[in-house]
Design an enzyme around this catalytic site. Structure first.
Site, PDB file in Angstrom:
ATOM      1  CE  LYS A 183      -2.109   1.786   3.890  1.00  0.00           C
ATOM      2  NZ  LYS A 183      -3.470   1.672   4.519  1.00  0.00           N
ATOM      3  CG  LEU A 184       2.324   2.389  -3.321  1.00  0.00           C
ATOM      4  CD1 LEU A 184       2.937   2.514  -4.342  1.00  0.00           C
ATOM      5  CD2 LEU A 184       3.971   1.634  -2.656  1.00  0.00           C
ATOM      6  CE  LYS A 185       0.251   5.624   4.823  1.00  0.00           C
ATOM      7  NZ  LYS A 185      -1.170   5.703   5.324  1.00  0.00           N
ATOM      8  CG  ASP A 197      -3.933   5.156   3.147  1.00  0.00           C
ATOM      9  OD1 ASP A 197      -5.142   5.744   3.317  1.00  0.00           O
ATOM     10  OD2 ASP A 197      -3.777   4.480   4.156  1.00  0.00           O
ATOM     11  CG  ASN A 206      -3.275   8.893   5.002  1.00  0.00           C
ATOM     12  OD1 ASN A 206      -3.202   8.394   4.665  1.00  0.00           O
ATOM     13  ND2 ASN A 206      -4.610   8.423   6.213  1.00  0.00           N
ATOM     14  CD  GLU A 233      -6.990   2.264   3.243  1.00  0.00           C
ATOM     15  OE1 GLU A 233      -5.971   2.707   3.499  1.00  0.00           O
ATOM     16  OE2 GLU A 233      -7.272   2.997   4.894  1.00  0.00           O
ATOM     17  CG  ASP A 261      -8.263   4.254   7.694  1.00  0.00           C
ATOM     18  OD1 ASP A 261      -8.959   3.498   8.470  1.00  0.00           O
ATOM     19  OD2 ASP A 261      -7.475   4.333   7.541  1.00  0.00           O
ATOM     20  CE  LYS A 301      -6.105   2.116   9.914  1.00  0.00           C
ATOM     21  NZ  LYS A 301      -6.163   2.370   9.433  1.00  0.00           N
TER      22      LYS A 301
HETATM   23 MG    MG Z   1      -5.832   4.398   5.707  1.00  0.00          MG
END
Ligand code: MG
Length: 399
Positions: A187-189, A214, A216, A243, A268, A292
């Site tokens: 998973k890459l930000k 992701d 954020n 995400e 998320d 989560k």
């Molecule tokens: Mg996340």
């Protein structure tokens, strides 16, 4: 009713708050900040069985981990805030009501708003302690709570999150090492203007790898239309999901975005309860769900979220928060449920820690992690490491 076994009457002996600071092997950078050590709040509970053991009382302890980061930058919770709330409100309430069962934690704390990750830590500690009386593993118990009918896997596919790096070259070097270790998902930000190059390079070099990204919430400022324009560029790279592109409370914005891009949307930060999962799926805000446990309020709530997704056909995976071996083991147990269709943030202890405080959780040669089968969490505290890394220990007994 306790989980200890038929007729077993468990009694709460006491609760301990333990703050640990565990060094990370390498600094880990995300939008929430840079961690060079994992500062975590742990909960220890001790339960006693007066009737079950021949010859007298038997005690078991259980451990829980609060997933909150040291700062309120992922959600509003943070380690020292959690410690204060636990000390001032939760420990006195659970002691006063003699809460000796994981199932009683949420009702006993219903009046306390928010603090899901902290509540989850208390529930987890009680689950661990209770299950040790009956010898049942957490994975087996969670499967028995699920509508999936006791089914669970014996291993789960491992995945890894790559933190923010200063260059694409550095990122590719990290991915190369993870792939060599056996991880089958990265998973890459991503953030606006920084989504394409790294994703394209990773996809071209590892065509079989499951790649997620992701954000954020980094695309919130421009709104759904602007986010759609930028994220549509990912469509050609077979990305499993993007995400949390928009703000946590923007369910309708995510639904609009999902109409405009072909990359599946995963949520998320938005999903703070099983009801929020139902809402998100009903309005089409996502088709993939990051489950989560801490964010949802506990492992029992996470099972409910899993079952909601199973009933609606939504893909799921298990999210992580750079947990120590305690939270890591519990996440592996959760990820063994059958509707976890994508590899989660399930990595070995060694991904982050030279020396963990429990476990360790290890990666098998086939890129999987074995689900613990021992009682409770199925991992034991490594007491020398705990002594070394614990900076606060506050025990309170009922009497
Ligand atoms: Mg996340």
């Amino acid at each position: 009713m306790s989980l200890g076994g038929p007729g077993q009457q468990l009694e709460l002996v006491g609760l301990e708050l333990v703050k640990v600071i565990v060094p990370l092997r390498h600094p880990w950078k995300s939008a929430a900040g840079t961690l060079s050590e994992r500062e975590s709040l742990l909960v220890r509970t001790v339960l006693r069985d007066h009737d079950g053991a021949p010859g007298g009382a038997e005690e078991n302890e259980g451990w829980g981990e609060c997933a909150a980061l040291p700062w309120p930058t992922y959600n509003s919770e943070y380690t020292d805030g959690a410690l204060a709330v636990a000390r001032q409100y939760i420990v006195p309430a659970l002691l006063a009501h003699a809460v000796a069962s994981a199932r009683s934690v949420a009702p006993a704390l219903d009046w306390l708003k928010g603090h899901n990750m902290l509540k989850s830590a208390f529930q987890m500690a009680l689950l661990d302690a209770e299950l040790r009386f009956s010898g049942q593993s957490l994975a087996s118990y969670l499967a028995s709570c699920s509508s999936s009918g006791h089914r669970r896997a014996s291993t789960v596919r491992a995945g890894v999150v790559v933190g923010l790096t200063s260059s694409v070259g550095e990122l590719l070097g990290q991915v190369e090492n993870f792939v060599a270790e056996g991880y089958g998902r990265v998973k890459l930000k991503i953030s606006p203007g920084r989504e394409l190059e790294a994703v394209a390079e990773v996809r071209n070099r590892w065509p079989q790898l499951v790649v997620m990204v992701d954000a954020n919430g980094a695309y919130a400022a421009g709104g759904p239309a602007s986010a759609a324009e930028q994220l549509a560029q990912l469509e050609e790279y077979d990305v499993a999901c993007v995400e949390q592109p928009l703000a946590a409370d923007d369910f309708l914005g995510h639904a609009q975005l999902a109409q405009r891009v072909r990359v599946p949307i995963c949520l998320d930060e938005s999903l703070t309860s099983p009801a929020a999962v139902t809402l998100a799926l009903s309005v089409g805000a996502c088709s993939v769900v990051n489950i989560k446990a801490g964010r949802l309020g506990g492992y029992l709530e996470a099972v409910r979220a899993h079952d909601i997704c199973a009933a609606t056909g939504a893909a799921t995976w298990c999210g992580g928060m750079v947990e120590t071996g305690l939270g890591r083991a519990a996440n592996v147990a959760l990820a063994a449920l059958p509707n976890f269709s994508l590899p989660g943030d399930i990595s070995a202890s060694s991904r982050f820690f030279e020396q963990d405080i429990a476990g360790p959780v290890e990666l098998g040669a086939d890129g999987t992690v074995t689900v613990p089968t021992g009682p409770g969490l199925g991992v034991e505290i490594l007491s020398r490491a705990m002594e070394r890394f614990a900076t606060v220990r506050l025990w309170q007994s009922r009497s």
